[in-house]
Motif scaffolding. Structure first.
Motif, short mmCIF file in Angstrom:
data_model
loop_
_atom_site.label_atom_id
_atom_site.label_comp_id
_atom_site.label_asym_id
_atom_site.label_seq_id
_atom_site.Cartn_x
_atom_site.Cartn_y
_atom_site.Cartn_z
N SER A 50 3.97 0.61 9.95
CA SER A 50 3.23 0.81 8.73
C SER A 50 2.23 -0.43 8.37
O SER A 50 1.15 -0.35 8.10
N HIS A 51 2.84 -1.49 8.90
CA HIS A 51 2.27 -2.88 8.81
C HIS A 51 0.82 -2.86 9.68
O HIS A 51 -0.20 -3.16 9.14
N VAL A 52 1.16 -2.39 10.82
CA VAL A 52 -0.10 -2.44 11.94
C VAL A 52 -1.18 -1.50 11.18
O VAL A 52 -2.33 -1.76 11.23
N GLU A 53 -0.83 -0.31 10.73
CA GLU A 53 -1.67 0.75 10.34
C GLU A 53 -2.59 0.12 9.01
O GLU A 53 -3.73 0.35 8.83
N ASN A 54 -1.74 -0.35 8.10
CA ASN A 54 -2.18 -0.85 6.83
C ASN A 54 -3.12 -1.99 7.09
O ASN A 54 -4.33 -2.22 6.30
N GLY A 55 -2.93 -2.96 8.10
CA GLY A 55 -3.83 -4.02 8.50
C GLY A 55 -4.99 -3.49 9.03
O GLY A 55 -6.06 -3.84 8.84
#
Length: 117
Positions: A107-112
């Motif tokens: 989720s962090h990678v996708e949101n970034g």
């Protein structure tokens, strides 16, 4: 109980296939992303290609971990001694924690990634 053991072994084998498929799919999608992205080689490989690879592989790993948890629960049905259940419980707890943190990382990678586009 022998049937439950066999089902558990089938799930374990399917997880191996799932993980190998996920790795291959991640590589293919990363190569496709590499060819579709502009910029020099170093920028492409460390930017969008790496992000695509990490997200795709992470999702496949997460699916594999969840399937392994099912297999562990089946193992606990077969082996009912307190020691065996404790070991399976510890393995399930570790895999659940790994799945949780892997989901957070994805989720962090996708949101970034979506914040940059």
């Amino acid at each position: 109980m022998a049937i439950v053991e066999q089902i558990s072994k089938v799930i374990d084998a399917l997880v191996i296939i799932l993980l190998i498929t996920g790795l291959l799919a991640s590589i293919v999608l990363a190569i496709r992303e590499f060819h579709q992205t502009n910029g020099n080689w170093a920028e492409r490989i460390s930017g969008p290609v790496l992000i695509k690879f990490r997200i795709t592989l992470g999702r496949w790993l997460l699916a594999g971990l969840e399937a392994l948890i099912v297999s562990d629960v089946l193992h606990s049905i077969i082996h009912r001694t307190l020691n065996e259940v404790a070991i399976v419980g510890a393995i399930v707890a570790i895999r659940t924690a790994l799945a949780y943190f892997l989901e957070r990382e994805i989720s962090h990678v996708e949101n970034g990634n979506s914040a940059r586009t």
